[in-house]
Scaffold this motif. Sequence first.
Motif, short mmCIF file in Angstrom:
data_model
loop_
_atom_site.label_atom_id
_atom_site.label_comp_id
_atom_site.label_asym_id
_atom_site.label_seq_id
_atom_site.Cartn_x
_atom_site.Cartn_y
_atom_site.Cartn_z
N VAL A 299 0.85 -1.20 0.00
CA VAL A 299 0.00 0.00 0.00
C VAL A 299 0.88 1.25 0.00
O VAL A 299 0.64 2.21 -0.76
CB VAL A 299 -0.95 -0.02 1.22
N ALA A 300 1.94 1.22 0.82
CA ALA A 300 2.86 2.36 0.88
C ALA A 300 3.49 2.60 -0.49
O ALA A 300 3.64 3.75 -0.92
CB ALA A 300 3.94 2.12 1.92
N GLY A 301 3.85 1.51 -1.18
CA GLY A 301 4.45 1.63 -2.52
C GLY A 301 3.51 2.34 -3.48
O GLY A 301 3.92 3.25 -4.22
N VAL A 302 2.22 1.94 -3.47
CA VAL A 302 1.23 2.56 -4.37
C VAL A 302 1.06 4.04 -4.01
O VAL A 302 1.07 4.92 -4.89
CB VAL A 302 -0.14 1.83 -4.27
N ILE A 303 0.94 4.32 -2.69
CA ILE A 303 0.74 5.72 -2.26
C ILE A 303 1.94 6.57 -2.69
O ILE A 303 1.78 7.68 -3.23
CB ILE A 303 0.54 5.79 -0.73
N LEU A 304 3.14 6.04 -2.48
CA LEU A 304 4.35 6.81 -2.84
C LEU A 304 4.40 7.07 -4.35
O LEU A 304 4.77 8.16 -4.79
CB LEU A 304 5.60 6.04 -2.40
N ALA A 305 4.01 6.04 -5.13
CA ALA A 305 4.03 6.20 -6.59
C ALA A 305 3.03 7.28 -7.02
O ALA A 305 3.35 8.12 -7.88
CB ALA A 305 3.71 4.87 -7.26
N PHE A 306 1.83 7.27 -6.41
CA PHE A 306 0.85 8.29 -6.78
C PHE A 306 1.26 9.67 -6.26
O PHE A 306 1.02 10.69 -6.92
CB PHE A 306 -0.55 7.90 -6.28
N ALA A 307 1.95 9.70 -5.10
CA ALA A 307 2.46 10.98 -4.59
C ALA A 307 3.50 11.54 -5.56
O ALA A 307 3.52 12.75 -5.83
CB ALA A 307 3.08 10.78 -3.20
N ALA A 308 4.34 10.64 -6.10
CA ALA A 308 5.34 11.08 -7.07
C ALA A 308 4.65 11.62 -8.33
O ALA A 308 5.08 12.63 -8.90
CB ALA A 308 6.25 9.91 -7.44
N THR A 309 3.55 10.97 -8.72
CA THR A 309 2.79 11.44 -9.89
C THR A 309 2.24 12.83 -9.64
O THR A 309 2.33 13.72 -10.50
CB THR A 309 1.61 10.48 -10.18
N ALA A 310 1.69 13.03 -8.42
CA ALA A 310 1.11 14.33 -8.07
C ALA A 310 2.19 15.41 -8.07
O ALA A 310 1.94 16.55 -8.49
CB ALA A 310 0.44 14.25 -6.71
N THR A 311 3.40 15.07 -7.63
CA THR A 311 4.48 16.06 -7.57
C THR A 311 5.00 16.38 -8.96
O THR A 311 5.18 17.55 -9.31
CB THR A 311 5.65 15.49 -6.72
N THR A 312 5.28 15.32 -9.74
CA THR A 312 5.91 15.56 -11.04
C THR A 312 4.91 15.94 -12.13
O THR A 312 5.29 16.55 -13.12
CB THR A 312 6.66 14.30 -11.51
N ARG A 313 3.65 15.53 -11.93
CA ARG A 313 2.60 15.72 -12.93
C ARG A 313 3.02 15.11 -14.28
O ARG A 313 2.78 15.68 -15.34
CB ARG A 313 2.27 17.21 -13.11
N ARG A 314 3.69 13.96 -14.20
CA ARG A 314 4.12 13.28 -15.44
C ARG A 314 3.26 12.04 -15.63
O ARG A 314 3.05 11.25 -14.70
CB ARG A 314 5.59 12.88 -15.33
N ALA A 315 2.80 11.87 -16.88
CA ALA A 315 1.93 10.74 -17.19
C ALA A 315 2.69 9.42 -17.02
O ALA A 315 2.12 8.40 -16.62
CB ALA A 315 1.41 10.86 -18.61
N GLY A 316 4.01 9.45 -17.32
CA GLY A 316 4.81 8.23 -17.21
C GLY A 316 4.80 7.67 -15.81
O GLY A 316 4.68 6.45 -15.60
N THR A 317 4.92 8.56 -14.82
CA THR A 317 4.92 8.12 -13.43
C THR A 317 3.56 7.56 -13.04
O THR A 317 3.46 6.60 -12.28
CB THR A 317 5.31 9.31 -12.50
N ALA A 318 2.50 8.17 -13.60
CA ALA A 318 1.14 7.66 -13.32
C ALA A 318 0.98 6.25 -13.85
O ALA A 318 0.41 5.37 -13.19
CB ALA A 318 0.11 8.58 -13.96
N PHE A 319 1.52 5.98 -15.07
CA PHE A 319 1.46 4.63 -15.63
C PHE A 319 2.25 3.65 -14.75
O PHE A 319 1.83 2.50 -14.57
CB PHE A 319 2.01 4.63 -17.06
N ALA A 320 3.40 4.11 -14.21
CA ALA A 320 4.20 3.25 -13.33
C ALA A 320 3.39 2.90 -12.08
O ALA A 320 3.38 1.74 -11.63
CB ALA A 320 5.49 3.95 -12.94
#
Lengths: 422, 204
Positions: A299-320
């Motif tokens: 769960v922490a991994g998913v939250i961190l990945a989505f937090a990274a998406t919110a920070t970078t606003r990059r679609a690539g990170t969202a797909f990851a």
Amino acid sequence: MMFDRAYRQRLEADLARWEADGVITPAVVAAIRIALPPLAPGINIAVVVAIVGGLLIAAAFLAFVAAHWIEIARLSRLAMLFAGILSAHGLGAWFARAGQPVLADLCAAVGAIIFGAAIALVGQMYHLGGDFAGGMLLWAIGALATAALTGSRGALAVALAAASIWSSMRVYETDVAHFAFAIPWLFAAGLALAWNSRVAAHLVALAVIPWWIASSFQGHLDFRPSFVLANGAALLFGGGLALAASPWPRAARAGSVLSTYGAFSLAGVAILEATMANEVFRIHAGDANRPLWTISCGVAGVILAFAATATTRRAGTAFAAGAIGLVLAAAVVLWTPRQLSEPWLAYAALLCAMLCLVVSGMLDAARPRIVAGWLGIAGVIAAITWAVKGSLLNRSIFLAVAGSFAVVLALMLNRFVPRSRE
Amino acid sequence: MMTMSVASLAERVARIPKFVLFGAAALVQLALLVLMIVDRAQILRDGTEVTLQTRPVDPRDFLRGDYVVLGYDITQLPAGSLQNQPSGERNPLVYVKLAPNRDGVYQALSVHAAPVDVASPEVLIRGRITYGASCGSNRDTFCEKLTVRYNLESYFVPEGEGRKLEDIRNQGKLSVVAAVLPSGRAAIKRLLIDGKPVYEEPLF
């Protein structure tokens, strides 16, 4: 260092071509050459031979001490071991002062190896054969101290290897996850950040993998390591992405290394999940036993990945982040006890996850992630196709449906997404 | 804030002369080795002496390199009141209460999961279970019989003498005097053949 050299060679070739084509003037070429910082002294063939020589001498020294232990008095043997450690570090200091950082690093690493062997030999001499794992911990502490003091990447590698063996042995003894490994690992991660070293970041990322593998092979988990490993890969990938999105350049660089290992781990887990779903392994699926700490990591991994998406606003990170979520969802489906039918939903989730990984790598320009995704796709398809009995027809229908879906998706993308210029 | 401190710490370390840093690394390693040796010397110096009878062990496991594998009468024990109790882990620590028989050889009285009080001449020795802590349906309770390691199972001897010692051990003539601290930690102090000392371990 090595990549820097390759880049310079390519740049030189490009500069020569552009100058010949008249794209840039000789004055600009000269200005570019001046603007480049001097290359750090790299590893040449002489250094490689010296490294092999150093390692052989260290091994010979230890074999000598071990072999002659009857002829030489115990205290003399001890003095020889101490002298070995002191010489290795003395030579390291000399090389460091002489501007030979690679050889200094090697000497500190050899010193750390001799220290480990000295622990074993002292154990023999004083009949301390009992706690092998304890000896490994002592080795890790000594090597970590050496790494911290001398900045040696080699000593850091020795320390992480010793700490991994210590932790794996403790998992075997106690049959529960060994969280104390986090202490040397975090210390090593701190060193990687302080040194701003890519090599150290690779070592730190690599050291996570044996810990998760050891944790996944606990007896009470009923031979289903893929669930634990999926959560581990999720945390490694998500944590790496979050760190890579950090505004601090050192952390961002280390994070990108972690995320690369996370992407490969995720692909490996996807293949493992698809393989373990096979009939051969299904008989082992006992009662579900999902440790809470494992699920928390996922769960922490998913939250961190989505937090990274919110920070970078990059679609690539969202797909990851999507890829992580899908692999975890597949893990949950596959973990359901006494499942009788083929887990088609999980297979579909795994294929989508790997596709997301490739797309994420393309959008973020992260080539290792693309490679990991393609390997994952190939591995998952192979695992689905590999059926031992009965269900090949169903599998062929599933693969045909999945393939047709992908082709339709490709056609739609081709029509609606603007193509980038080649 | 933290990022700055890590970077500045790295810069500060870089300013220290290399000889000091490499010297400190060597000293840390030597100190850890000395700690190992002093720790064992402390057991030998302060521990209560306990004579233990050795017994033959599986012949395939006899001699690896130049050391003799020692098994003891107290290696295999009935679990007693520990049987069917939760063991917590696969290789838990246990405490074995020992008392001397008429010949002065110590024998096991009982096994405990935690330290218990003992009155002289009884001694409490600490060991780790190698087999016997994974019984029951969940493999997490103590079995009927336990195999315990006390860190007294390896004895390194001069080359060529291992075989001789094995024969003597197999004839039941070899016993070991161990030093045992009140905490239960033990180390081999001397080897006896027919009750007579043959190897005496120096402190250092």
